[in-house]
Design an enzyme around this catalytic site. Sequence first.
Site, PDB file in Angstrom:
ATOM      1  N   GLU A  15       0.851  -1.206   0.000  1.00 34.67           N
ATOM      2  CA  GLU A  15       0.000   0.000   0.000  1.00 34.67           C
ATOM      3  C   GLU A  15       0.879   1.246   0.000  1.00 34.67           C
ATOM      4  O   GLU A  15       2.098   1.185   0.101  1.00 34.67           O
ATOM      5  CB  GLU A  15      -0.899   0.017   1.240  1.00 34.67           C
ATOM      6  CG  GLU A  15      -2.356  -0.302   0.988  1.00 34.67           C
ATOM      7  CD  GLU A  15      -3.125   0.872   0.379  1.00 34.67           C
ATOM      8  OE1 GLU A  15      -2.486   1.824  -0.106  1.00 34.67           O
ATOM      9  OE2 GLU A  15      -4.357   0.817   0.375  1.00 34.67           O
ATOM     10  N   ARG A  99      -6.352   2.051  13.785  1.00 35.06           N
ATOM     11  CA  ARG A  99      -5.018   2.049  13.194  1.00 35.06           C
ATOM     12  C   ARG A  99      -5.006   3.029  12.023  1.00 35.06           C
ATOM     13  O   ARG A  99      -6.048   3.357  11.461  1.00 35.06           O
ATOM     14  CB  ARG A  99      -4.618   0.645  12.706  1.00 35.06           C
ATOM     15  CG  ARG A  99      -5.386   0.148  11.477  1.00 35.06           C
ATOM     16  CD  ARG A  99      -4.647  -1.001  10.802  1.00 35.06           C
ATOM     17  NE  ARG A  99      -5.319  -1.545   9.633  1.00 35.06           N
ATOM     18  CZ  ARG A  99      -5.226  -1.042   8.406  1.00 35.06           C
ATOM     19  NH1 ARG A  99      -4.506   0.050   8.183  1.00 35.06           N
ATOM     20  NH2 ARG A  99      -5.850  -1.620   7.399  1.00 35.06           N
ATOM     21  N   ASN A 101      -4.480   4.364   8.159  1.00 34.82           N
ATOM     22  CA  ASN A 101      -4.639   3.801   6.833  1.00 34.82           C
ATOM     23  C   ASN A 101      -4.047   4.781   5.823  1.00 34.82           C
ATOM     24  O   ASN A 101      -2.860   5.029   5.817  1.00 34.82           O
ATOM     25  CB  ASN A 101      -6.098   3.458   6.530  1.00 34.82           C
ATOM     26  CG  ASN A 101      -6.233   2.439   5.410  1.00 34.82           C
ATOM     27  OD1 ASN A 101      -5.562   1.408   5.434  1.00 34.82           O
ATOM     28  ND2 ASN A 101      -7.076   2.701   4.426  1.00 34.82           N
ATOM     29  N   ASN A 156      -9.629   6.185   2.281  1.00 32.84           N
ATOM     30  CA  ASN A 156      -8.683   5.947   1.190  1.00 32.84           C
ATOM     31  C   ASN A 156      -8.712   7.147   0.253  1.00 32.84           C
ATOM     32  O   ASN A 156      -9.610   7.985   0.330  1.00 32.84           O
ATOM     33  CB  ASN A 156      -9.029   4.667   0.430  1.00 32.84           C
ATOM     34  CG  ASN A 156      -8.364   3.447   1.027  1.00 32.84           C
ATOM     35  OD1 ASN A 156      -7.149   3.404   1.178  1.00 32.84           O
ATOM     36  ND2 ASN A 156      -9.157   2.441   1.392  1.00 32.84           N
ATOM     37  N   ASP A 203     -10.195   2.371  -3.835  1.00 32.55           N
ATOM     38  CA  ASP A 203      -9.078   2.339  -2.888  1.00 32.55           C
ATOM     39  C   ASP A 203      -8.218   3.571  -3.138  1.00 32.55           C
ATOM     40  O   ASP A 203      -8.745   4.666  -3.322  1.00 32.55           O
ATOM     41  CB  ASP A 203      -8.312   1.024  -3.039  1.00 32.55           C
ATOM     42  CG  ASP A 203      -7.636   0.589  -1.741  1.00 32.55           C
ATOM     43  OD1 ASP A 203      -6.985   1.427  -1.096  1.00 32.55           O
ATOM     44  OD2 ASP A 203      -7.744  -0.589  -1.369  1.00 32.55           O
TER      45      ASP A 203
END
Length: 303
Positions: A15, A99, A101, A156, A203
């Site tokens: 990513e 968390r 991203n 995202n 995404d």
Amino acid sequence: MQWQPVSPDRFLLAEGPFWDAPAQALYFVDIAGQLACRLDASGLRRWALHAPVSAFIPTTAGDALVTLPSGVHRLDLASSTDQPALQLFSKVDPVSGNRPNEARCDRTGRLWLGTMQNNLGPAAEDIPVTHDSGSLFRVDASGGVTTVLERLGIPNTLEWSADGRFLYHADSKAGQLYRYHLTPDGALGEREPWAADGPGTPDGSALDSEGYLWNARWGGGCLLRFDPDGRIDRRVELPASHPTSCVFGGPDLRTLYVTSAMPAQGRAPMDGAVFSAVMDVAGTACTRFTMNPLPGNPAPVAK
């Protein structure tokens, strides 16, 4: 279009690709594999971080930021890959169980960081995301944090239109790409659903020099290129079933790098790979994080 892997490695959840033009280097992470990776002419280096890491972004001070559940840390790029030297720079999300991203820097060098409910178990197994507990934060050069958005599912895509009028942002849990109006002081104004529906789930994204957004479609095995009005201009098939993001790089910003995940049941030849191809359009450059220099010391020259 000839897609080629940048290395023989396969990753659990590659990513956050970032192209550092001054160093001609590609930065990316393996979130589930807990790796921060840097690829340049000398090869691939992988720092083991022992926690899910969602972004790896160089700074104007010559080191790099990594985003971990404990906060944003500075990583000494000269440190051992087995025992990386980390220094806490900023605590960001106070919500227990979240968390980081998606993360990108805007054109002024501020870090925008989206967080979400943790969806990774101790063996990197998937945990369903059931709560919209995430937020979008902005981190400035001194480590100060501003909350920009709340009640996000899976944040995202963070890209800014060429004219500076809009922020493009996705919530993958909602399956939607949005466009936010930017106010003169840089705050977010009105939100509107922006992009047309397509295969898979939105995404990460990259912006090209013509103002079109290239969006990786998780589970869709493709990229969609959207025009500035949110219409699908082009669909590009990929050799991976779960692309996660993309970035333009190379000396002329015409090489598109794509990160991908390794699903439980691999279905495509490059699942889990980072791969690239030369495009017919150039991209826009990534921006390093702007770090305040120490008092009395000038900012170092980019290398």
